[in-house]
Design an enzyme around this catalytic site. Structure first.
Site, PDB file in Angstrom:
ATOM      1  N   PRO A 141       0.808  -1.347  -0.087  1.00 57.90           N
ATOM      2  CA  PRO A 141      -0.134   0.060   0.113  1.00 57.90           C
ATOM      3  C   PRO A 141       0.761   1.362   0.116  1.00 57.90           C
ATOM      4  CG  PRO A 141      -0.942  -1.512   1.477  1.00 57.90           C
ATOM      5  CD  PRO A 141       0.229  -2.195   0.949  1.00 57.90           C
ATOM      6  N   CYS A 142       0.440   2.159  -1.027  1.00 59.82           N
ATOM      7  CA  CYS A 142       1.426   3.334  -1.174  1.00 59.82           C
ATOM      8  C   CYS A 142       1.101   4.498  -0.276  1.00 59.82           C
ATOM      9  CB  CYS A 142       1.005   3.728  -2.384  1.00 59.82           C
ATOM     10  SG  CYS A 142      -0.475   4.182  -3.020  1.00 59.82           S
TER      11      CYS A 142
END
Length: 428
Positions: A141-142
């Site tokens: 997840p960024c």
């Protein structure tokens, strides 16, 4: 529309013979990045096999499928993403999905939490052993690294350590190659430590390592979306990235290849545009269960009437703006902007259905983007349907998250073809 580079440069003429070679590679001496052509016919093996981490709604895996890979197993924390993948590809094993949990002797855990999943469990589920899998892909997840977020990076209490689990899976699955994806923000400031750590870990596993930032528009996606990719291939020094198949203009292409060691003789196509994409869409999409569109008030529509393609909230008369918008100091240049039909879209984020969140006003109509339009700009095939667990119709928020967080399939396809060509070269 295509454009080509004429063979007026000695490097270009010299490259013409190389372009008949299936392993034609080019090096951008300025950026230190290698590229390989992916538009050439090659004798390739049967389908290569993938384990997909942080799979989301399956965009990366759809693209790899188009490149000749088969996804054996997917892992994702989001229940709606798991539902979407199971619906569209029932032959893919979704870890902690409905059919997977029907197996005996699985541990109790938060479903889809990669921290609690052992690689050996996944290998057993797909009936493979360490070293059998060709490719592991995924992007943690960024948000911890995003320029749009709080930028906590690896210190983020919720998700900042997830890249470590990508490393763990690669170490234990022992694939022939891997692709790690993330936002461009991971290359900045203190977040660069993550890249250094991963390169150090993977180089100790005999992977050749390369990383680059790629723009999805350069691979046929109707969207200017830049993402960071780290590629590792065993027994390949400095793995190559796919040579772009599309470009903004002939002038910009000449500038791009001007620093190459050899100039490839190719005819890249012009960028795909919003208008190109929307012309292909049918009004029948409104009957789909995964269609949703944000309702806007008459006041909001009145503001939109003033905004032409490429313009934003700044052209709206001040008396029609919300009080908090009037200074404009905290708003970006894309805020409440209208898409230009003659250009690729801006990056489709998770709330791209909301015109106040970016340049997301429809190019021809006074409304935001609907979910099917978002998916098309993200390059999902029209038959791919988004699901929402426990509901017959998808919610706007769920569809937005699934679509906005995805890797566009055509970009994934290009990466897959580049990796596949290099794996074929070392096995032949």
């Amino acid at each position: 529309m295509n454009f080509s580079i004429l063979p007026s440069d000695p490097k270009t003429v010299a490259a013409s013979k190389l372009d008949n070679n299936d392993t034609a590679r080019f090096r951008d001496e300025r950026a230190g990045v290698n590229y390989i052509r992916t538009d050439m016919k090659r004798e390739e093996n049967d389908s290569l096999e993938v384990v997909s981490l942080f799979s989301g709604a399956g965009g990366f895996d759809v693209g790899l499928e188009q490149a000749g890979f088969k996804t054996l197993a997917c892992i994702d924390f989001d229940k709606d993403c798991r539902e979407t993948i199971e619906f569209n590809r029932p032959d893919w094993i979704v870890v902690d999905g409905k059919s997977y949990r029907a197996q005996a002797d699985l541990p109790d855990r938060i479903l889809g939490d990669i921290r609690a999943i052992e690689p050996i469990e996944v290998l057993r589920a797909v009936k493979r052993k360490p070293g059998d899998i060709d490719l592991v892909v995924g992007g943690a997840p960024c948000q911890p690294f995003s320029n749009m977020g709080k930028k906590h990076g690896q210190n983020d209490e919720k998700n900042g350590d997830l890249f470590l689990h990508f490393v763990r899976f690669v170490e234990e699955i022992q694939p022939k190659a891997f692709i790690f994806e993330n936002v461009v923000g991971i290359t900045q400031g203190r977040h660069r430590e993550v890249i250094s750590y991963m390169k150090e870990q993977f180089s100790g596993m005999d992977f050749g390592i390369s990383h680059a930032v790629l723009n999805a528009a350069n691979y046929g996606v109707p969207q200017r979306r830049e993402r960071f990719f780290l590629i590792g291939i065993r027994n390949v020094d400095a793995p190559a990235f796919p040579l772009p198949t599309h470009y903004k203009s002939e002038a910009s292409w000449k500038t791009f290849v001007g620093g190459f060691d050899k100039i490839p003789i190719v005819s890249p196509q012009a960028w795909q545009t919003v208008g190109d994409t929307f012309k292909k869409m049918s009004s029948e999409r409104r009957k789909r269960d995964d269609y949703a569109c944000m309702t806007v008030s008459d006041k909001v529509v009145e503001r939109m009437l003033y905004i032409k393609a490429g313009e934003n909230f700044k052209v709206v008369p001040p008396e029609l703006l919300p009080q908090c918008w009037k200074s404009g100091k905290h708003l970006g240049s894309d805020t409440f902007g209208r898409l230009d039909p003659d250009q690729p879209s801006v990056t489709i984020r998770t709330a791209a259905y909301n015109p106040s969140k970016g340049r997301y006003i429809h190019p021809f109509e006074n409304r935001g983007l609907d979910t099917i339009e978002m998916a098309a700009l993200q390059d999902f095939p029209p038959e791919w349907k988004f699901r929402c667990k426990g509901r017959s119709k998808v919610t706007l928020v769920s569809a937005g998250k699934q679509i906005g967080n995805a890797v566009p399939p055509s970009l994934a396809k290009a990466l897959g073809k580049a990796v596949r060509a290099q794996l074929s070269s070392i096995s032949s």
